[in-house]
Design an enzyme around this catalytic site. Structure first.
Site, PDB file in Angstrom:
ATOM      1  N   ALA A 135      69.548  26.647  56.098  1.00 39.45           N
ATOM      2  CA  ALA A 135      69.626  25.532  57.035  1.00 39.45           C
ATOM      3  C   ALA A 135      69.717  24.257  56.198  1.00 39.45           C
ATOM      4  CB  ALA A 135      68.382  25.512  57.913  1.00 39.45           C
TER       5      ALA A 135
ATOM      6  N   GLU B 160      61.824  29.755  52.328  1.00 39.63           N
ATOM      7  CA  GLU B 160      61.285  28.687  53.172  1.00 39.63           C
ATOM      8  C   GLU B 160      59.857  28.267  52.819  1.00 39.63           C
ATOM      9  OE1 GLU B 160      63.192  31.145  54.272  1.00 39.63           O
ATOM     10  OE2 GLU B 160      64.538  30.429  55.847  1.00 39.63           O
TER      11      GLU B 160
ATOM     12  N   GLU C 190      69.489  34.724  56.965  1.00 40.01           N
ATOM     13  CA  GLU C 190      69.246  35.013  58.396  1.00 40.01           C
ATOM     14  C   GLU C 190      70.565  35.188  59.146  1.00 40.01           C
ATOM     15  OE1 GLU C 190      66.552  31.575  58.498  1.00 40.01           O
ATOM     16  OE2 GLU C 190      65.082  32.896  59.446  1.00 40.01           O
TER      17      GLU C 190
ATOM     18  N   GLY D   6      68.325  30.265  56.068  1.00 36.71           N
ATOM     19  CA  GLY D   6      69.216  30.458  57.217  1.00 36.71           C
ATOM     20  C   GLY D   6      70.490  31.203  56.861  1.00 36.71           C
TER      21      GLY D   6
HETATM   22  N1  CAA Z   1      70.346  22.202  52.618  1.00 38.19           N
HETATM   23  C1  CAA Z   1      70.955  21.063  52.312  1.00 38.19           C
HETATM   24  N2  CAA Z   1      71.682  20.904  51.179  1.00 38.19           N
HETATM   25  C2  CAA Z   1      71.770  21.956  50.349  1.00 38.19           C
HETATM   26  C3  CAA Z   1      71.140  23.182  50.616  1.00 38.19           C
HETATM   27  C4  CAA Z   1      70.409  23.282  51.830  1.00 38.19           C
HETATM   28  N3  CAA Z   1      69.809  24.416  52.208  1.00 38.19           N
HETATM   29  N4  CAA Z   1      71.401  24.027  49.605  1.00 38.19           N
HETATM   30  C5  CAA Z   1      72.158  23.366  48.728  1.00 38.19           C
HETATM   31  N5  CAA Z   1      72.387  22.105  49.172  1.00 38.19           N
HETATM   32  C6  CAA Z   1      73.159  21.048  48.536  1.00 38.19           C
HETATM   33  C7  CAA Z   1      72.378  20.340  47.419  1.00 38.19           C
HETATM   34  O1  CAA Z   1      71.488  19.382  47.959  1.00 38.19           O
HETATM   35  C8  CAA Z   1      73.512  19.745  46.639  1.00 38.19           C
HETATM   36  O2  CAA Z   1      73.981  18.616  47.341  1.00 38.19           O
HETATM   37  P1  CAA Z   1      74.198  17.178  46.601  1.00 38.19           P
HETATM   38  O3  CAA Z   1      75.244  17.454  45.562  1.00 38.19           O
HETATM   39  O4  CAA Z   1      74.660  16.298  47.718  1.00 38.19           O
HETATM   40  O5  CAA Z   1      72.892  16.804  46.010  1.00 38.19           O
HETATM   41  C9  CAA Z   1      74.589  20.806  46.731  1.00 38.19           C
HETATM   42  O6  CAA Z   1      74.277  21.589  47.863  1.00 38.19           O
HETATM   43  C10 CAA Z   1      74.639  21.712  45.504  1.00 38.19           C
HETATM   44  O7  CAA Z   1      73.365  22.291  45.357  1.00 38.19           O
HETATM   45  P2  CAA Z   1      72.529  22.275  43.988  1.00 38.19           P
HETATM   46  O8  CAA Z   1      72.921  21.080  43.167  1.00 38.19           O
HETATM   47  O9  CAA Z   1      71.081  22.419  44.326  1.00 38.19           O
HETATM   48  O10 CAA Z   1      73.087  23.593  43.295  1.00 38.19           O
HETATM   49  P3  CAA Z   1      72.349  24.502  42.192  1.00 38.19           P
HETATM   50  O11 CAA Z   1      73.366  25.429  41.672  1.00 38.19           O
HETATM   51  O12 CAA Z   1      71.596  23.655  41.236  1.00 38.19           O
HETATM   52  O13 CAA Z   1      71.240  25.323  43.029  1.00 38.19           O
HETATM   53  C11 CAA Z   1      70.464  26.655  44.894  1.00 38.19           C
HETATM   54  C12 CAA Z   1      71.662  26.279  43.990  1.00 38.19           C
HETATM   55  C13 CAA Z   1      69.434  27.426  44.072  1.00 38.19           C
HETATM   56  C14 CAA Z   1      71.011  27.529  45.999  1.00 38.19           C
HETATM   57  C15 CAA Z   1      69.824  25.364  45.454  1.00 38.19           C
HETATM   58  O14 CAA Z   1      70.850  24.544  46.035  1.00 38.19           O
HETATM   59  C16 CAA Z   1      68.784  25.594  46.508  1.00 38.19           C
HETATM   60  O15 CAA Z   1      67.669  25.984  46.199  1.00 38.19           O
HETATM   61  N6  CAA Z   1      69.137  25.329  47.794  1.00 38.19           N
HETATM   62  C17 CAA Z   1      68.190  25.407  48.901  1.00 38.19           C
HETATM   63  C18 CAA Z   1      67.910  26.852  49.281  1.00 38.19           C
HETATM   64  C19 CAA Z   1      66.880  26.893  50.366  1.00 38.19           C
HETATM   65  O16 CAA Z   1      65.734  26.502  50.191  1.00 38.19           O
HETATM   66  N7  CAA Z   1      67.273  27.389  51.538  1.00 38.19           N
HETATM   67  C20 CAA Z   1      66.404  27.510  52.684  1.00 38.19           C
HETATM   68  C21 CAA Z   1      66.604  26.318  53.568  1.00 38.19           C
HETATM   69  S1  CAA Z   1      65.362  26.185  54.821  1.00 38.19           S
HETATM   70  C22 CAA Z   1      65.885  27.191  56.077  1.00 38.19           C
HETATM   71  O17 CAA Z   1      66.898  27.866  55.990  1.00 38.19           O
HETATM   72  C23 CAA Z   1      64.993  27.134  57.293  1.00 38.19           C
HETATM   73  C24 CAA Z   1      65.235  28.133  58.349  1.00 38.19           C
HETATM   74  O18 CAA Z   1      65.059  29.330  58.197  1.00 38.19           O
HETATM   75  C25 CAA Z   1      65.594  27.661  59.697  1.00 38.19           C
END
Ligand code: CAA
Length: 258
Positions: free
Chosen positions: A64, A133, A113, A110
């Site tokens: 998400a 999460e 999911e 998500g």
């Molecule tokens: N939401 C918003 N933006 C996201 C994102 C997310 N889930 N995942 C990645 N991005 C964005 C980053 O913010 C970044 O954007 P900017 O360039 O504008 O800063 C871009 O995508 C590239 O990401 P990274 O620079 O972080 O890439 P990386 O290779 O260094 O890392 C990653 C990759 C490990 C996947 C890392 O992006 C990450 O940890 N992402 C989040 C994963 C996460 O926590 N997902 C769960 C979300 S909560 C959820 O899903 C709730 C639910 O169940 C309803």
């Protein structure tokens, strides 16, 4: 549509989440667009199987969109989850035609999911799967606590959820979370090949099979009763007449889905 690509050939639709600069994270616009696409595909008789994937080589869907919900209140959090279930995740699981998730990279939160709401999962060998999460102070809110537990059992599900860790495609396969693992180049051909095989079968029978299998997973339904009813439904279809007649006449069937 701004964030979804849709292609359609030989009875198979390919839906691609297309926000590669944000690792295809599911913002509200993307969820609304996916919801609309699913409605269209459910009603399109020419589509018999669906492949769902992400744009680029890095991510299927990285979750998400954290940027959208970072300052939400409890009530807004509850609504985000409830609307997501209704608009996308439950709708995907209840699709009347099979959906194959082709997991081409990160499937996190998500994103996993979404893949778990699809009926079948294939993954490329670079894919990493997880529900991170709790590292953000929330829990999986798009069905992950339920669907992961059904797919891999409570012990492994709680390990993944409570450690917030990522699982490799190979481990995910050994746990039954994905059906098969390929190289990244082979992933879409493998998904299309499987979807193509499905598209040759009776669409109306496949719809009934999806109903019966899903009923066994639902707490408020008896799967065996659902199977009996679904089996009976098949006997009223043109596909059933065509399939049995073709077999008896030693020819290939030509199904219409009616
Ligand atoms: N939401 C918003 N933006 C996201 C994102 C997310 N889930 N995942 C990645 N991005 C964005 C980053 O913010 C970044 O954007 P900017 O360039 O504008 O800063 C871009 O995508 C590239 O990401 P990274 O620079 O972080 O890439 P990386 O290779 O260094 O890392 C990653 C990759 C490990 C996947 C890392 O992006 C990450 O940890 N992402 C989040 C994963 C996460 O926590 N997902 C769960 C979300 S909560 C959820 O899903 C709730 C639910 O169940 C309803």
């Amino acid at each position: 549509m701004n964030n979804i690509l849709l292609e359609h050939t030989d009875h198979v639709a390919v839906v691609t989440v297309n926000r590669p600069s944000q690792l295809n994270a599911l913002n509200s616009e993307t969820i609304a667009e996916l919801s609309k696409v699913l409605d269209e595909l459910a009603g399109n008789d020419d589509v018999r199987a669906i492949v769902l994937t992400g744009s680029g080589e890095k991510a299927f869907v990285a979750g998400a969109d954290i940027k959208e919900f970072a300052d939400f209140s409890q009530e807004e959090g509850r609504r985000l989850s409830a609307e997501g279930h209704k608009m996308l995740f439950n709708k995907l699981e209840k699709m009347p035609k099979p959906v194959i998730a082709a997991i081409n990279g990160y499937a996190l939160g998500g994103g996993l999911e979404l893949a778990m709401s699809a009926h079948i999962r294939l993954a490329s060998d670079n894919a990493m799967l997880g529900l991170p999460e709790v590292s953000l102070g929330v829990i999986p809110g798009y069905g992950g606590t339920q669907r992961l537990t059904r797919l891999v059992g409570m012990g492994k599900a709680l390990e993944m959820i409570c450690t917030a860790g990522m699982t490799s495609a190979a481990d995910a396969k050994s746990w039954g979370l994905v059906n098969n693992v390929t190289t990244q180049e082979e992933l879409m051909p493998a998904a299309m090949k499987m979807a193509g095989k499905m598209a040759k079968q009776s669409p109306s029978a496949i719809t009934q099979a999806l109903i019966a299998v899903r009923a066994g997973m639902a707490h408020d339904q008896d799967g065996f009763t659902a199977e009996i009813n679904a089996f009976g439904e098949c006997f009223g279809t043109e596909d059933f007449k065509e399939g049995t007649t073709a077999f008896l006449n030693k020819r290939k069937p030509s199904f219409t889905g009616k």
